[in-house]
Design a protein around this motif. Structure first.
Motif: not given
Length: 623
Positions: A232-233, A375-376, A430-436, A446-447
């Motif tokens: 979380s996130p 928030e992380g 490189q890449a990063v994935l996060f959920y909104d 938390a996103s």
């Protein structure tokens, strides 16, 4: 041992004869016992299959698919082919569509002992990795058809899981592969149930959890590895997701885009007193809509997210970004603000908003430029104070003020967060994935995230916002259809003009660009997008709201809607629907004809010609 194919037998006698012939001598000890055990097992299966549920007339033939190891370079969507019959469970476990866990993040649970005609599985709620429900279900019932698989498993859970609608929940493996039949399952499988009005969300388990994804074609042919960075996130690091060559291709495309709408533009934010704070700050972005690299990357992202088939209307364009020294984005949400009853409220059935964000890094950055999540928790587990971070930077001879970052500014605060909170360092390819969103819809608070100031070097990146529905859907989400008069996807072109200097264009509350006096800014946009014009030439100078425009297309997406700001507070404007538009056009044409006739009849043809010349000049600068 020579492989033996078991043919179909209509009686137990013929089956026993076959087993006796082909199993004799296969076991060095206890031959008779082993043969009898094998006979008993197969006989039990044959006896089970004599029920009406398993008669040949009502059993559908399933097709198991795996990924073509050599997919087309131009299309990321994997090619499927049949996997031969007589596949063992061990072979299924090794199939490319199965998740391959590279860490011991999951304690492998085992279902209680059950009969041969049953299967034990563990059911998880969408997006969760804790508290699975153990279910033991009849293979007869589970394997009757793909619909039966979904409805049978959905019947094992409570209503709060959201599986009560027709057909039940969709069933996914850990890696985003949607299960189509029971032949893709193994004993003690872990399955995620996703309500049909929701999208699959990757489970996190714990930081450092690694999953090898083989059913999505990567750029270099190596399996994509998804690593959990935060629960979380929900943030994941994507390894082997794309290549350095693809990164270079995206940068080259952006630099060579001559289109004044989608091409690389520079925003001049350093004006007035605020310019002294970021004297070297620049901001550049472009929209890569059609290049092969862009299309491959977008399809790959949809595949990884488990959103199939690929639908271009479910994503914004691929945005290419360039950050020079001191350039940053303050912390913000990608999820767009909405009302309780608005179309963008994804918590409501039919609502759609930004669901997930994927950021790909196109270059290395010497110092700074991280993607930070305030928030992380920091990846090293520390929780440093503001002064501790500044003290460490001083020891490292990093002088923020010399770089151009003022003490006490939001840029300095962002630098501190990048060294004390969850931050992903930009590394090429490189890449990063996060959920909104949350699994049940609505914004995940938390996103909150930002782009850290680049302290040394230049940062190139690209990002894609994927929605949980159409980006430009109908205004109402209770089943009514859109009434816009444009093309089916609601896209069109808009043009913004400021008649006074010192104003800027914002998309919602996000700075877009400064509006130069009398110089139109044209762009591609969609129905429902909201643009605001504020006083001030930069974010630092942001003043009063001058105008708000809600995008609504006319008769065709080729029509360019022009919005003109005169510097005074204006009411919200939107283009009328097709009927009102046509009525106004007819009224205007009648008025123009009447005025022209009156001017010519009064001998005012010279003034009329002057007016035409002025219109021609306006057309020249607007084009």
């Amino acid at each position: 041992m020579q492989e033996t194919i078991l043919p179909a037998y209509q009686s137990l006698t013929s089956l026993n004869s076959f087993l006796s012939t082909h199993t004799a001598g296969l076991y060095p000890t206890e031959t008779e016992a082993m043969v009898q055990k094998t006979k008993g097992f197969v006989t039990g299966l044959l006896t089970k299959s004599s029920s009406s549920d398993y008669s040949p007339s009502n059993i559908k033939t399933f097709q198991r698919v795996v990924v073509d190891p050599n997919p087309s370079r131009d299309v990321a969507y994997p090619t499927a082919r049949l996997l031969g019959p007589e596949v063992t469970e061990e072979e299924v476990k090794k199939a490319p569509f199965r998740p391959h866990i590279l860490t011991d993040s999951i304690n492998p649970p085992v279902t209680p002992r059950h009969g041969a005609g049953e299967m034990g599985v563990f059911l998880y709620r969408n997006g969760f990795s804790e508290d699975p429900l153990n279910a033991i279900v009849s293979r007869n019932k589970l394997c009757r058809s793909p619909d039966a698989l979904a409805s049978t498993l959905s019947g094992e859970v409570d209503e709060e899981w959201g599986c009560t609608e027709a057909g039940g929940c969709r069933v996914f493996l850990h890696n985003g592969w949607e299960v189509s039949n029971c032949e893709e399952l193994v004993e003690d499988d872990k399955l995620w149930l996703v309500p049909r009005h929701r999208e699959f969300m990757w489970p996190t388990f714990k930081r450092g959890h690694l999953v090898e994804v083989r059913h999505v074609a990567s750029g270099n042919g190596e399996p994509i590895v998804v690593e959990t960075l935060s629960e979380s996130p929900k943030v994941f690091h994507l390894n082997n997701f794309f290549t350095s060559e693809e990164a270079d291709e995206l940068i080259d495309n952006a630099l060579n885009l001559n289109d004044h709408i989608d091409g690389l533009h520079r925003s001049t934010t350093g004006q007035g007193k605020a310019a002294q704070e970021d004297s070297h700050r620049t901001s550049d972005n472009a929209w890569d809509m059609v290049s092969p690299a862009s299309l491959r990357l977008k399809r790959r992202i949809f595949e990884l997210l488990g959103i199939r088939p690929y639908n271009n209307a479910w994503a914004d364009g691929l945005q290419i970004l360039r950050y020079n020294t001191t350039q940053a984005y303050n912390s913000h949400f990608d999820y767009l603000e909405t009302t309780e009853t608005g179309r963008l409220n994804s918590a409501r059935r039919g609502g759609a908003n930004r669901f997930a964000t994927v950021v790909v890094y196109l270059t290395d950055v010497e110092v700074g430029g991280e993607t930070v999540f305030p928030e992380g928790k920091a990846l090293d587990g520390t929780d440093k104070s503001y002064d501790e971070v500044l003290g460490e930077m001083k020891e490292q001879d990093i002088d923020l003020q010399a770089i151009g970052i003022k003490a006490g500014s939001w840029q300095e605060r962002l630098v501190v967060q990048c060294r004390s909170k969850l931050a992903v360092r930009p590394m090429k390819a490189q890449a990063v994935l996060f959920y909104d969103q949350l699994p049940e819809g609505g914004q995940d608070d938390a996103s909150l995230h930002g782009g850290c100031p680049v302290l040394q070097g230049v940062k190139w990146a690209a990002n894609l916002w994927v929605w949980n529905g159409k980006v430009h859907g109908p205004d109402e989400i209770d089943g009514s259809s859109s009434t816009d008069g444009g093309d089916s996807d609601g896209s069109h072109q808009a043009e913004f003009v400021s008649l006074v200097p010192g104003h800027s264009l914002y998309w919602q509350d996000t700075f877009f660009a400064e509006l130069v006096k009398n110089v139109p800014m044209r762009m591609n946009t969609f129905n429902g997008h909201v643009f605001n014009i504020y006083e001030g030439s930069s974010v630092e100078e942001k003043g009063a709201l001058v105008a708000t425009y809600t995008m609504k297309s006319g008769r065709s997406s080729k029509d360019v809607q022009t919005y003109v700001s005169n510097g005074y507070q204006e009411e919200e404007e939107e283009v009328e629907d097709e009927e009102e538009w046509e009525e106004e056009e007819e009224e205007e044409e009648e008025e123009d004809e009447w005025e022209a006739e009156e001017m010519w009849s009064e001998g005012g043809h010279e003034a009329f010609e002057d007016e035409e010349d002025e219109e021609d000049e306006m057309m020249e600068w607007s084009e």
